[in-house]
Each structure stands twice: as C-alpha cells, then as structure tokens.
Design a protein around this motif. Structure first.
Motif, short mmCIF file in Angstrom:
data_model
loop_
_atom_site.label_atom_id
_atom_site.label_comp_id
_atom_site.label_asym_id
_atom_site.label_seq_id
_atom_site.Cartn_x
_atom_site.Cartn_y
_atom_site.Cartn_z
N SER A 58 49.76 25.08 53.66
CA SER A 58 50.43 23.79 53.70
C SER A 58 49.85 22.89 54.78
N LEU A 59 49.62 23.44 55.97
CA LEU A 59 49.13 22.64 57.08
C LEU A 59 47.69 22.19 56.85
N THR A 60 46.82 23.09 56.41
CA THR A 60 45.41 22.72 56.23
C THR A 60 45.22 21.77 55.05
N THR A 62 47.46 19.60 54.03
CA THR A 62 47.94 18.31 54.53
C THR A 62 46.87 17.64 55.37
N THR A 95 49.75 15.35 59.82
CA THR A 95 49.31 16.71 60.17
C THR A 95 49.96 17.16 61.47
N LEU A 98 53.68 18.00 60.90
CA LEU A 98 53.90 19.28 60.25
C LEU A 98 53.62 20.43 61.21
N ALA A 99 52.57 20.31 62.01
CA ALA A 99 52.26 21.36 62.99
C ALA A 99 53.41 21.54 63.97
N LEU A 106 46.67 23.51 64.98
CA LEU A 106 45.58 23.49 64.02
C LEU A 106 44.28 23.13 64.73
N VAL A 200 44.65 28.26 62.29
CA VAL A 200 46.05 27.92 62.57
C VAL A 200 46.66 29.04 63.40
#
Length: 223
Positions: A58-60, A62, A95, A98-99, A106, A200
């Motif tokens: 999800s993070l990458t 995004t 980003t 979300l992190a 990240l 991450v």
C-alpha cells in the motif's frame, strides 16, 4: 383460594406481555458485527508478516502513484529542472501521511544511485523486474518488521531522468543532473528494468493496527 390467586397472577403476566407491546431490537446484525470487531483477538506471527506485506504494498504503490503525478506536472511546467527537486517520494504529502498512519518509514536504495546516500549492495534477485517474486518481508526484531520490493521503471516518464543520455535524456538535462549530483549513476536504464528497491520499516504496533483495519468486518445493509 390459592388457585384463584395464581390464575389472576397468570392473567396479569400474560396481559403485560402482549406481542404488540414488546419492543424488538433493531439492526441486530450490525450490532453483532460491531461486537465482534471490538473483541480482543490474538494476531499470530504469520498474520503480522502478511499485514507487513499489505502495508508495504500500500505504501510503495501510493508513493509510485503520487510520484508519477507530481513529476508529470513538474516536467510539463519546467522540464527536468522543475521536476528534479520533487524526486523524493517519502516527502510527498499523501505518501508521508500514509507512512505516519502506519507509524513507519519509506526509503529507496540502489547499486547505481543518484544520491550516494542511497547506495546499497543488492543481488540480482532483489532487482527482479517481477516485483512480486522479489518481494522481501521479514521480522528483524521482535518489535520491528521490514518490507522490500524492486522499483521498476514502468513509465516512459521515468526515462526523462533515468534513461539513456542522448536518446531519452538530453545532454543539457544530464548536465543539470550532474551539477546537483556529481556522482550520479542512475541513468542508462530502459523500460521494465529495476533501478533499485523500496524499503519500508514498520513497528509492531503499526503492523497490528493495519491487520485489524484490513480484517475488520463491515456491516452491509440490505435495502
């Protein structure tokens, strides 16, 4: 006499429990779903690793999506000179937000980086263009989880800064990059190649929270 008293009492109770006077609970299914969501559940080590994969994906993704949007806008506005300062996905608003929600961080690393601070020794398996095959999920510490997958150049936009000089990247733009990054090695790539890896780091609390959120049951009302 005792029999008469019991008969009268029974009649009173029956009259007090007429069906039209009983108030039935509404939304019992919704209440049951919410009650189950509030129950404390044990999350297994395997589930935590699965949640790490979900969170990392999800993070990458995004970061990739937001980076493409920002760079496309900046390249259109002012070319490589305008886009270069924004090639820092971890600092982009969505980003970063979300992190923070995941309580994680990240970064990216490459054997041929633009910034020497991002240099890392990676194996060919780490840089497999098939990111699902090269995904790495681990638990280096009891309270820490890690995620890694390749940064694959899937958009022609990427080659404006990382392609072949004289073909995708003009000599003037390359000179601009070298002025800001004298040790740059992040050019000469083609579409489909992996230029490095996403990394991450997540604490156990962030992973457990993400698992709870992803597996939480949602009541679907029927109309």
């Amino acid at each position: 006499m005792r029999f008469c008293f019991r008969a009268v009492l029974a009649l009173v109770l029956l009259s007090a429990c007429r069906p039209d006077q009983i108030e039935h609970l509404r939304d019992t299914k919704r209440i049951a779903v919410e009650a189950e969501n509030w129950q404390v559940k044990r999350i297994t080590p395997q589930q935590l690793l699965r949640a790490t994969q979900w969170a990392g994906d999800s993070l990458t993704r995004t970061a990739e999506r937001e980076l493409r949007q920002v760079l496309a806008q900046k390249l259109q506005e002012g070319g490589v000179a305008a886009a270069l300062p924004y090639c820092r996905p971890a600092a982009l608003p969505l980003t970063d937000s979300l992190a923070r929600a995941l309580q994680g961080s990240l970064s990216w690393a490459s054997p041929r980086p633009r910034n020497p601070a991002h240099r890392a020794a990676l194996t060919p398996a780490d840089l497999s263009p098939t990111d699902t095959a090269a995904r790495r999920v681990a638990r280096p510490q009891p309270e820490e989880f890690s995620y890694q997958r390749p940064v694959v150049l899937t958009d022609q936009l990427c080659l404006r800064c990382h392609g072949q000089v004289g073909k995708d990247l003009s000599a003037a733009d390359y000179a601009l990059i070298r002025r800001q990054y004298p040790q740059d090695q992040a050019t000469g790539y083609q579409l489909g190649q992996a230029a490095g890896v996403w990394r991450v780091r997540l604490p156990r609390a962030g992973v457990a929270g993400f698992w709870t959120m992803k597996t939480r049951k949602v009541f679907k009302r029927r109309f």
